[in-house]
Design a protein around this motif. Structure first.
Motif, mmCIF file in Angstrom:
data_model
loop_
_atom_site.group_PDB
_atom_site.id
_atom_site.type_symbol
_atom_site.label_atom_id
_atom_site.label_comp_id
_atom_site.label_asym_id
_atom_site.label_seq_id
_atom_site.Cartn_x
_atom_site.Cartn_y
_atom_site.Cartn_z
ATOM 1 N N UNK A 27 89.274 -3.515 -6.489
ATOM 2 C CA UNK A 27 89.911 -3.386 -6.306
ATOM 3 C C UNK A 27 90.603 -4.205 -4.361
ATOM 4 N N UNK A 28 89.576 -2.860 -3.862
ATOM 5 C CA UNK A 28 89.638 -3.085 -2.672
ATOM 6 C C UNK A 28 88.283 -4.290 -2.138
ATOM 7 N N UNK A 29 87.605 -4.693 -2.757
ATOM 8 C CA UNK A 29 86.773 -5.519 -2.082
ATOM 9 C C UNK A 29 86.903 -6.530 -3.037
ATOM 10 N N UNK A 30 87.246 -6.755 -3.898
ATOM 11 C CA UNK A 30 88.012 -8.251 -4.495
ATOM 12 C C UNK A 30 86.520 -9.052 -5.430
ATOM 13 N N UNK A 31 85.416 -8.075 -5.738
ATOM 14 C CA UNK A 31 84.760 -7.814 -6.604
ATOM 15 C C UNK A 31 84.887 -7.807 -8.122
ATOM 16 N N UNK A 32 83.966 -8.723 -8.543
ATOM 17 C CA UNK A 32 84.125 -7.669 -10.228
ATOM 18 C C UNK A 32 82.517 -7.245 -10.100
ATOM 19 N N UNK A 33 82.370 -5.635 -10.638
ATOM 20 C CA UNK A 33 81.789 -5.122 -10.666
ATOM 21 C C UNK A 33 81.200 -4.745 -12.187
ATOM 22 N N UNK A 34 79.676 -5.278 -12.394
ATOM 23 C CA UNK A 34 78.907 -4.323 -13.319
ATOM 24 C C UNK A 34 77.751 -3.157 -13.949
ATOM 25 N N UNK A 35 77.859 -2.619 -14.358
ATOM 26 C CA UNK A 35 76.674 -1.311 -14.290
ATOM 27 C C UNK A 35 75.900 -1.424 -15.207
ATOM 28 N N UNK A 36 74.972 -1.411 -15.592
ATOM 29 C CA UNK A 36 73.459 -1.670 -16.747
ATOM 30 C C UNK A 36 72.868 -0.242 -16.742
ATOM 31 N N UNK A 37 73.174 0.108 -17.514
ATOM 32 C CA UNK A 37 71.998 1.443 -17.978
ATOM 33 C C UNK A 37 70.092 0.919 -17.636
ATOM 34 N N UNK A 38 69.182 2.111 -17.777
ATOM 35 C CA UNK A 38 67.765 1.853 -17.461
ATOM 36 C C UNK A 38 67.040 0.778 -18.156
ATOM 37 N N UNK A 39 68.344 0.631 -19.375
ATOM 38 C CA UNK A 39 68.001 -0.688 -20.349
ATOM 39 C C UNK A 39 68.348 -1.682 -19.700
ATOM 40 N N UNK A 40 68.453 -2.161 -18.984
ATOM 41 C CA UNK A 40 69.614 -2.698 -18.627
ATOM 42 C C UNK A 40 70.791 -3.422 -19.957
#
Length: 522
Positions: A90-103
């Protein structure tokens, strides 16, 4: 009709414009102004470099944000990461995605309900946006801007080049993509301290909007300036080309022999070089017309003057064939001799009068002592004997020479004609007085006789060619009527004046006054 001939001059190289001289003035004026506008239109291409700098700064910003977001997510517990990711999205206006060690995908703010990354469908936009995209593509093609790859969603993190690079290095790589509506999409990835990779995605639509807004403003300015420039160019071409064409057409008509019916426009309201040219051409055409009239009148006068002696000569010659009386034959032969002498004198004077202007135009003026010249003329007449026992007297001031600049032979012809004219009108034992006096910067020579004088209404016409105003006692045909005309031509060529007036002592006779500029004193 003579063809137009371009005479080569030494300054042709300075006036020739090579290839541009083959083009009319109107397109040349328009080209110069449009060329300046084309340089202004280069601002469109400057906007592309402006956009590139903005994109580069946003790429650097995306790399820093990805690194900060990765550190923030690594600093909290795994169960608190969704809340932190939503707040950061919300603060940066970006879409954030998190991936684990295996992508493999672990977290996505879009799946969590934060839809701050939406791509627009270009097929659903209006024609204005389509035109803007076409202009973007055209400018990118002209400037050779690199074309970013089209943005497409990937299933796993290993399909994203930024995620792959971030897993194997400590850097925060970023990539610029192209959305379907030609707006830039910036992705960046950074490794999370406790394992995994975070990737941010933003559609930098504001960059395209800023560039398009500036381009629209520049287009409006360019359109207004172009319209004003074209109108001013047409106005300038109209004020220059139209009068030049009129002058050229008038000059062509004069060259085609229609000088009498041509009125060259003088353009009195113009004070620029074109006005000066128009007035110069008008004066030239008037002078040419006057010269043509003078030539025609001269030719007519010559024809008329030569007809009389030729007719008399023809009658005398025809009479000689039929007359047997010796006395009549002698009379006819005397008539033939007089007519031949008259024709010879007439032809000589006509030849001199016709060549006089050209010869005086090429003459080199030198210092001439008029006092010595007039003294010599009086001595010659006295030695030969003067008709009617006329007395010649020269009243000159004591002192130095009476010097003027001129051609001695021509000036001698002037005063010889005036003296001969005064002798022919003088009575028996008359006195002709020639006086000289300085008047300011001029030398004034007066020739006075004691004849009948010149009527006031004829004081100007006597200087016309073939004007006949002779004393009754003079035999017909003794003078050609060109003497005073030749004298005036010579005097005016020496920047002087000549006129006739009544004598100041109220006696009978005429006074001819010649005024010439004084020359340098010795």
């Amino acid at each position: 009709m003579e063809p137009a001939i371009a005479s080569p001059r030494s300054d042709d190289r300075e006036l020739t414009l090579r290839w541009s001289a083959r083009v009319s003035l109107t397109p040349r004026i328009l080209f110069v102004n449009v060329f300046a506008l084309a340089m202004l239109a280069g601002g469109f291409f400057y906007l592309d470099s402006y956009r590139s700098r903005i994109v580069d700064s946003r790429v650097a910003q995306a790399s820093r944000e990805a690194r900060l977001i990765a550190e923030a997510l690594g600093a909290v517990a795994p169960d608190a990461r969704p809340a932190v990711a939503l707040r950061l999205a919300r603060d940066t206006g970006t879409r954030i995605r998190l991936y684990d060690r295996a992508a493999r995908p672990v977290l996505d703010t879009r799946a969590l309900g934060k839809r701050n990354f939406v791509l627009l469908d270009p097929d659903k936009q209006d024609w204005g946006m389509a035109a803007a995209r076409f202009l973007d593509a055209m400018i990118d093609t002209v400037v050779g801007a690199p074309r970013a790859p089209l943005y497409r969603e990937r299933r796993s993190g290993s399909d994203w080049p930024d995620v792959r690079l971030a897993r194997n290095s400590l850097r925060a790589p970023a990539t610029v993509w192209r959305a379907p509506d030609r707006t830039p999409v910036i992705t960046a990835a950074a490794a999370v301290p406790n394992g995994g990779v975070v990737m941010t995605t933003v559609n930098a639509r504001d960059i395209t909007q800023t560039v398009r807004l500036e381009r629209f403003r520049l287009s409006v300015v360019l359109a207004i300036v172009s319209l004003v420039s074209v109108l001013l160019s047409l106005f300038l071409a109209r004020t220059i080309v139209r009068p030049l064409r009129r002058l050229a057409w008038s000059a062509v008509r004069v060259r085609m022999g229609r000088a009498r019916e041509v009125v060259v426009p003088r353009l009195p309201s113009r004070r620029d070089e074109i006005g000066m040219l128009a007035r110069a051409l008008s004066d030239m055409s008037l002078a040419l017309r006057a010269r043509i009239d003078a030539i025609e009148a001269f030719a007519a006068d010559v024809t008329h003057e030569m007809k009389n002696p030729l007719a008399s000569l023809r009658s005398a010659v025809e009479g000689l064939a039929n007359v047997r009386d010796p006395e009549l034959q002698r009379q006819l032969l005397a008539i033939v001799r007089d007519d031949v002498h008259r024709l010879d004198r007439l032809i000589t004077d006509i030849s001199e009068a016709s060549r006089l202007d050209a010869q005086l135009g090429r003459a080199k003026f030198e210092s001439v002592d008029l006092g010595a010249l007039i003294t010599g003329l009086i001595a010659q007449h006295t030695a030969r004997g003067i008709e009617h026992e006329v007395v010649l007297r020269f009243d000159r001031p004591t002192g130095g020479a009476l010097t003027v600049l001129g051609e001695g032979a021509r000036l001698e012809r002037v005063f010889e004609n005036l003296i001969d004219n005064a002798i022919s009108f003088s009575p028996e034992h008359g006195v002709i007085v020639i006086s000289a006096a300085e008047d300011g910067d001029d030398l004034v020579i007066r020739v006075e006789d004691e004849g009948p004088g010149v009527p006031e209404e004829s004081r100007e016409t006597i200087f016309n060619r073939f004007h006949s105003f002779r004393p009754d006692s003079e035999s017909f045909g003794k003078h050609s009527g060109l003497g005073l005309a030749i004298a005036r031509t010579i005097v005016e060529a020496h920047h002087g004046t000549i006129h006739v007036e009544s004598r100041e002592d109220r006696l009978h006779g005429a006074r001819f006054v010649v005024r010439l500029p004084l020359g340098p004193r010795a």
